[in-house]
Design a protein around this motif. Sequence first.
Motif, PDB file in Angstrom:
ATOM      1  N   ILE A 103       0.859  -1.177   0.000  1.00  0.00           N
ATOM      2  CA  ILE A 103       0.000   0.000   0.000  1.00  0.00           C
ATOM      3  C   ILE A 103       0.901   1.235   0.000  1.00  0.00           C
ATOM      4  CG2 ILE A 103      -1.873   1.238   1.139  1.00  0.00           C
ATOM      5  CD1 ILE A 103      -2.619  -1.537   0.120  1.00  0.00           C
ATOM      6  N   GLY A 104       0.865   1.994  -1.084  1.00  0.00           N
ATOM      7  CA  GLY A 104       1.703   3.174  -1.199  1.00  0.00           C
ATOM      8  C   GLY A 104       1.209   4.328  -0.323  1.00  0.00           C
ATOM      9  N   SER A 105       2.069   5.337  -0.143  1.00  0.00           N
ATOM     10  CA  SER A 105       1.703   6.508   0.671  1.00  0.00           C
ATOM     11  C   SER A 105       0.583   7.293  -0.008  1.00  0.00           C
ATOM     12  CB  SER A 105       2.912   7.424   0.859  1.00  0.00           C
ATOM     13  OG  SER A 105       3.967   6.736   1.493  1.00  0.00           O
ATOM     14  N   SER A 106      -0.340   7.793   0.810  1.00  0.00           N
ATOM     15  CA  SER A 106      -1.440   8.586   0.261  1.00  0.00           C
ATOM     16  C   SER A 106      -0.925   9.920  -0.251  1.00  0.00           C
ATOM     17  CB  SER A 106      -2.518   8.816   1.326  1.00  0.00           C
ATOM     18  OG  SER A 106      -3.031   7.579   1.774  1.00  0.00           O
ATOM     19  N   ILE A 107      -1.612  10.429  -1.238  1.00  0.00           N
ATOM     20  CA  ILE A 107      -1.234  11.732  -1.813  1.00  0.00           C
ATOM     21  C   ILE A 107      -2.082  12.821  -1.169  1.00  0.00           C
ATOM     22  CG2 ILE A 107      -1.323  13.149  -3.895  1.00  0.00           C
ATOM     23  CD1 ILE A 107      -0.512  10.784  -5.489  1.00  0.00           C
ATOM     24  N   THR A 108      -1.427  13.857  -0.650  1.00  0.00           N
ATOM     25  CA  THR A 108      -2.112  15.040  -0.129  1.00  0.00           C
ATOM     26  C   THR A 108      -1.768  16.216  -1.041  1.00  0.00           C
ATOM     27  OG1 THR A 108      -1.991  14.237   2.144  1.00  0.00           O
ATOM     28  CG2 THR A 108      -2.418  16.594   1.824  1.00  0.00           C
ATOM     29  N   ILE A 109      -2.761  16.694  -1.772  1.00  0.00           N
ATOM     30  CA  ILE A 109      -2.543  17.781  -2.741  1.00  0.00           C
ATOM     31  C   ILE A 109      -2.920  19.104  -2.062  1.00  0.00           C
ATOM     32  CG2 ILE A 109      -3.172  18.696  -4.995  1.00  0.00           C
ATOM     33  CD1 ILE A 109      -3.975  15.837  -5.742  1.00  0.00           C
ATOM     34  N   SER A 110      -1.982  20.013  -2.088  1.00  0.00           N
ATOM     35  CA  SER A 110      -2.225  21.346  -1.531  1.00  0.00           C
ATOM     36  C   SER A 110      -2.396  22.344  -2.680  1.00  0.00           C
ATOM     37  CB  SER A 110      -1.069  21.786  -0.639  1.00  0.00           C
ATOM     38  OG  SER A 110      -0.926  20.894   0.454  1.00  0.00           O
ATOM     39  N   VAL A 111      -3.341  23.239  -2.534  1.00  0.00           N
ATOM     40  CA  VAL A 111      -3.555  24.283  -3.557  1.00  0.00           C
ATOM     41  C   VAL A 111      -4.128  25.531  -2.849  1.00  0.00           C
ATOM     42  CG1 VAL A 111      -5.874  23.445  -4.118  1.00  0.00           C
ATOM     43  CG2 VAL A 111      -4.574  24.772  -5.810  1.00  0.00           C
ATOM     44  N   ASN A 112      -3.715  26.689  -3.321  1.00  0.00           N
ATOM     45  CA  ASN A 112      -4.197  27.936  -2.704  1.00  0.00           C
ATOM     46  C   ASN A 112      -5.590  28.281  -3.212  1.00  0.00           C
ATOM     47  OD1 ASN A 112      -2.976  28.328  -5.241  1.00  0.00           O
ATOM     48  ND2 ASN A 112      -2.952  30.580  -4.913  1.00  0.00           N
ATOM     49  N   SER A 113      -6.303  28.998  -2.385  1.00  0.00           N
ATOM     50  CA  SER A 113      -7.647  29.486  -2.736  1.00  0.00           C
ATOM     51  C   SER A 113      -7.668  31.002  -2.502  1.00  0.00           C
ATOM     52  CB  SER A 113      -8.723  28.783  -1.906  1.00  0.00           C
ATOM     53  OG  SER A 113      -8.853  27.423  -2.259  1.00  0.00           O
ATOM     54  N   PRO A 114      -7.269  31.771  -3.481  1.00  0.00           N
ATOM     55  CA  PRO A 114      -7.133  33.232  -3.288  1.00  0.00           C
ATOM     56  C   PRO A 114      -8.472  33.973  -3.381  1.00  0.00           C
ATOM     57  CG  PRO A 114      -6.494  32.663  -5.501  1.00  0.00           C
ATOM     58  CD  PRO A 114      -6.817  31.366  -4.802  1.00  0.00           C
ATOM     59  N   THR A 115      -8.437  35.209  -2.868  1.00  0.00           N
ATOM     60  CA  THR A 115      -9.558  36.146  -3.016  1.00  0.00           C
ATOM     61  C   THR A 115      -9.076  37.308  -3.874  1.00  0.00           C
ATOM     62  OG1 THR A 115     -10.489  35.546  -0.876  1.00  0.00           O
ATOM     63  CG2 THR A 115     -11.177  37.651  -1.814  1.00  0.00           C
ATOM     64  N   ILE A 116      -9.860  37.623  -4.916  1.00  0.00           N
ATOM     65  CA  ILE A 116      -9.452  38.699  -5.831  1.00  0.00           C
ATOM     66  C   ILE A 116     -10.622  39.633  -6.029  1.00  0.00           C
ATOM     67  CG2 ILE A 116      -7.803  37.226  -7.036  1.00  0.00           C
ATOM     68  CD1 ILE A 116      -9.851  36.974  -9.295  1.00  0.00           C
ATOM     69  N   CYS A 117     -10.322  40.733  -6.634  1.00  0.00           N
ATOM     70  CA  CYS A 117     -11.358  41.683  -6.995  1.00  0.00           C
ATOM     71  C   CYS A 117     -11.772  41.441  -8.433  1.00  0.00           C
ATOM     72  CB  CYS A 117     -10.834  43.111  -6.838  1.00  0.00           C
ATOM     73  SG  CYS A 117     -10.343  43.489  -5.145  1.00  0.00           S
ATOM     74  N   ALA A 118     -12.989  41.780  -8.732  1.00  0.00           N
ATOM     75  CA  ALA A 118     -13.490  41.600 -10.085  1.00  0.00           C
ATOM     76  C   ALA A 118     -12.558  42.284 -11.068  1.00  0.00           C
ATOM     77  CB  ALA A 118     -14.910  42.149 -10.204  1.00  0.00           C
ATOM     78  N   GLY A 119     -12.254  41.496 -12.147  1.00  0.00           N
ATOM     79  CA  GLY A 119     -11.360  42.047 -13.161  1.00  0.00           C
ATOM     80  C   GLY A 119      -9.910  41.685 -12.939  1.00  0.00           C
ATOM     81  N   GLN A 120      -9.587  41.185 -11.772  1.00  0.00           N
ATOM     82  CA  GLN A 120      -8.211  40.800 -11.505  1.00  0.00           C
ATOM     83  C   GLN A 120      -7.945  39.339 -11.952  1.00  0.00           C
ATOM     84  OE1 GLN A 120      -7.647  41.463  -7.291  1.00  0.00           O
ATOM     85  NE2 GLN A 120      -6.896  43.551  -7.590  1.00  0.00           N
TER      86      GLN A 120
END
Length: 434
Positions: free
Chosen positions: A296-313
């Motif tokens: 059983i291989g190691s589990s994958i933990t995927i990290s990703v950012n969730s940014p906040t932007i202003c309209a048009g950015q």
Amino acid sequence: IDSTGVITNYTLNASPNQTVCTSQSFTLTATSTQTSSTVSWYNAAFGGTAISTGTTYISSGYLVAGTYTVYAGVCPGTYRQPIIITVTSGLSMVVNSPTICAGQTTTLTVSGATSYTWSSGAITNSIVVNPTSTSIFTINGTSPTCSGTQTAIVNVIPNPTVSVSSVTICSGRTATLVASGASSYSWMPSGFTTSSIIVSPTVTTNYTVIGTIGICTNTSNVNVTVINTPTLSLASQTICAGQTATFNATGAATYTWVPGLTTGTIYTITPTTSTVITLIGANSSCTAQATASVTIGSSITISVNSPTICAGQSTTLIASGALSYTWNTGAITNSIVVNPSSTSVYTISASSGLCSGLNTSTVLVNPTPALTVSNATICSGSQATLTVLGASSLTVSPTPLSITGSTIVYAPLLSNTTYTITGSNGFCSSAFVG
């Protein structure tokens, strides 16, 4: 001289001399020309009592070889005619008495006489016989003067009953062949001379053993059947938690998998921990086994950012924790640039070897403030008041006299002046120039 005293001549005709064998009977005859006479037979030339009378004398023979004389005479005359009987020792026939094995033929040959008659009816001096058991053959032989009897014994020895059992082995193994029923043995094609031999043929092979007792032999054939031992091969696998490992078996006729004791060529398993798999393959009675591990291989933990932007950015989404990535936008890099017009969710799937994972990034889009400014026209030297709507906080350049809520108060102006008003709703801002 007859009974009246007259001298009369007569003739006595008797059998010639005889040669006979011991114990062989013989017959003598004699006739006389003298009328009214009787032939008498004597053992002596003169005197003695007649042993027989009549024209014929039959003797049972003499037991001892030698020369004997029988006399024939006519009474009352005194002349007796001798007949010499020569007695020989008889026929001395010689015949072989062979020893043979059951099923064989042999030739019996006799000598010592001139003619022969066998108990089988043959009249030659030699015959071919094949008795099934020890037998006696009688021969009557004759010569011109003698006859005799002889016997031949044909001693029949049973052939050995050689037995040996067939054996089935797996390839690469040895077999012990054990013969019985004889006193000595010879094996082919190995050439061994013991009662048992150890062989290791690579293919099914026939062996012949010759067993001997005395002069007799017999053979027996035995097969050593070779069944191929299965050749199995399994490759270990590494899977991720929750995944299924699949194995394919080749090299045997039937299969048994452990754990589970299932059968068939295909085996699947979804273990929760690392496991050892055992495959047992069989070709008839020959088996082999192979093992493989499922890790059983190691589990994958995927990290990703969730940014906040202003309209048009636009913003950059960056994933980590795997070797390869695929975004729902189709991009296959670990980072992408997005500029959604509204709050949006982005999905990323990633893998490292056999393991994969999934994560999402939410880009929160805040609206940009829409500022409404009431322009003011004033006289030179007077204060100016502006009302700015649409923002929660305001900044003004150049700096006004005061900012209270949405009201901006400018100092007395001596000439036309341009002001930049920036309104903010917490995260996003917009500017008004007037």
